[in-house]
Design an enzyme around this catalytic site. Sequence first.
Site, PDB file in Angstrom:
ATOM      1  N   GLY A  28       0.844  -1.201   0.000  1.00  0.00           N
ATOM      2  CA  GLY A  28       0.000   0.000   0.000  1.00  0.00           C
ATOM      3  C   GLY A  28       0.872   1.241   0.000  1.00  0.00           C
ATOM      4  N   HIS A  34       5.180   1.731  -7.905  1.00  0.00           N
ATOM      5  CA  HIS A  34       4.172   0.666  -7.970  1.00  0.00           C
ATOM      6  C   HIS A  34       3.435   0.701  -9.310  1.00  0.00           C
ATOM      7  CE1 HIS A  34       4.381   1.462  -3.506  1.00  0.00           C
ATOM      8  NE2 HIS A  34       4.510   0.150  -3.511  1.00  0.00           N
ATOM      9  N   VAL A 173      12.016   3.505 -10.368  1.00  0.00           N
ATOM     10  CA  VAL A 173      11.425   4.772 -10.810  1.00  0.00           C
ATOM     11  C   VAL A 173      11.898   5.869  -9.858  1.00  0.00           C
ATOM     12  CG1 VAL A 173       9.265   6.028 -11.174  1.00  0.00           C
ATOM     13  CG2 VAL A 173       9.411   3.594 -11.758  1.00  0.00           C
ATOM     14  N   ARG A 184       7.722   5.861   1.906  1.00  0.00           N
ATOM     15  CA  ARG A 184       8.214   6.547   3.111  1.00  0.00           C
ATOM     16  C   ARG A 184       8.592   8.002   2.859  1.00  0.00           C
ATOM     17  NH1 ARG A 184      10.178   0.940   4.379  1.00  0.00           N
ATOM     18  NH2 ARG A 184       9.003   0.363   6.234  1.00  0.00           N
TER      19      ARG A 184
HETATM   20  P1  AMP Z   1       6.314  -2.012  -1.300  1.00  0.00           P
HETATM   21  O1  AMP Z   1       4.860  -1.665  -1.322  1.00  0.00           O
HETATM   22  O2  AMP Z   1       7.190  -0.902  -0.809  1.00  0.00           O
HETATM   23  O3  AMP Z   1       6.592  -3.347  -0.660  1.00  0.00           O
HETATM   24  O4  AMP Z   1       6.734  -2.196  -2.817  1.00  0.00           O
HETATM   25  C1  AMP Z   1       6.031  -3.081  -3.648  1.00  0.00           C
HETATM   26  C2  AMP Z   1       6.847  -3.341  -4.880  1.00  0.00           C
HETATM   27  O5  AMP Z   1       7.115  -2.110  -5.541  1.00  0.00           O
HETATM   28  C3  AMP Z   1       8.201  -3.973  -4.576  1.00  0.00           C
HETATM   29  O6  AMP Z   1       8.470  -4.965  -5.554  1.00  0.00           O
HETATM   30  C4  AMP Z   1       9.147  -2.817  -4.686  1.00  0.00           C
HETATM   31  O7  AMP Z   1      10.464  -3.199  -5.062  1.00  0.00           O
HETATM   32  C5  AMP Z   1       8.502  -2.009  -5.793  1.00  0.00           C
HETATM   33  N1  AMP Z   1       8.949  -0.609  -5.732  1.00  0.00           N
HETATM   34  C6  AMP Z   1       8.940   0.224  -4.666  1.00  0.00           C
HETATM   35  N2  AMP Z   1       9.478   1.420  -4.979  1.00  0.00           N
HETATM   36  C7  AMP Z   1       9.849   1.344  -6.278  1.00  0.00           C
HETATM   37  C8  AMP Z   1      10.459   2.253  -7.205  1.00  0.00           C
HETATM   38  N3  AMP Z   1      10.813   3.484  -6.845  1.00  0.00           N
HETATM   39  N4  AMP Z   1      10.687   1.818  -8.458  1.00  0.00           N
HETATM   40  C9  AMP Z   1      10.351   0.563  -8.847  1.00  0.00           C
HETATM   41  N5  AMP Z   1       9.756  -0.332  -8.031  1.00  0.00           N
HETATM   42  C10 AMP Z   1       9.503   0.043  -6.756  1.00  0.00           C
END
Ligand code: AMP
Length: 285
Positions: A28, A34, A173, A184
């Site tokens: 989330g 994402h 990204v 965060r």
């Molecule tokens: P999270 O919700 O933070 O667990 O992230 C979910 C997915 O999004 C994970 O596979 C992360 O590696 C990916 N993700 C988070 N931030 C980025 C970003 N800046 N660029 C690409 N993928 C991301």
Amino acid sequence: MRIIETVVAMRSERASLTSPVALVPTLGGLHAGHEALLGAARERAGTVIASLFLNPTQFGENEDLDHYPADRERDLAVMRNAGVDVVFAPSVGEMYPPGDAFTVDPGPIGEILEGAHRHGHLRGVATIVAKLFIATRPDLAYFGEKDAQQLEIVRRMSRNLLFEIEIVPVPTVRDGRGLAMSSRHAYLSEEERSAAEVVYRSLRCAREAWNGGTHGSSALEGVMRTVIEAEPLATLDYAAVVEAATFEPIPEPDSGASVVSRTAALALVAVRIGNTRLIDNVRLD
Ligand code: AMP
């Protein structure tokens, strides 16, 4: 877009889905990172499942589980816009039934870097991703390169536990100033957001040094440390350079190991800006 909240309902939904089925796991707090994962999945898959689950077992005791910046209605709107077919949004009790004590241990790679600084974190990640794989049975699963160690663990898990799910990596990204998008960022003040630019700057400096012929991990780590220590609001958790394929330390240049046969390296940093912990990495090719 169907929203499914139980494992039983997910299983019966799964039986009717168009192949190939892609899974995009999220905690989330969705942002452009994402959205890139969802977009890549949408391009290739017959059905896109996105999970929305704030997984308690990957948070340490003094971390931000209780105030994680996720807004369910907003996240669902982002998913709908991205063309998601099915949202799997289970409760904690669904994913961790009473008495549950089983975990997935990633082995030694789970103990270094993020694993050394956030005890139990990578075990929590591996455990929930395994459960999501079992509940949704995807053909493809999308993960961001921003969390490079997590990505490598999921790849190994898919092979080692015989899931045979294709793990698709998606490039990091960044915002206009180079900062890797992160949920965060919501915690950062304006001043901290500017200070956070030091994270990617340190990685760019490591890459420049690498391209200039510095291939020793301690020298490269020193470059990153110096950049980060020059920013008063930043505290370094770790700066490391490892072989991208193995996460093993790269041989020092004077060790006699062949530089030519070496695969690409990965420079990784974890930095605290005030109370906010940020991670990032770049490949050194
Ligand atoms: P999270 O919700 O933070 O667990 O992230 C979910 C997915 O999004 C994970 O596979 C992360 O590696 C990916 N993700 C988070 N931030 C980025 C970003 N800046 N660029 C690409 N993928 C991301």
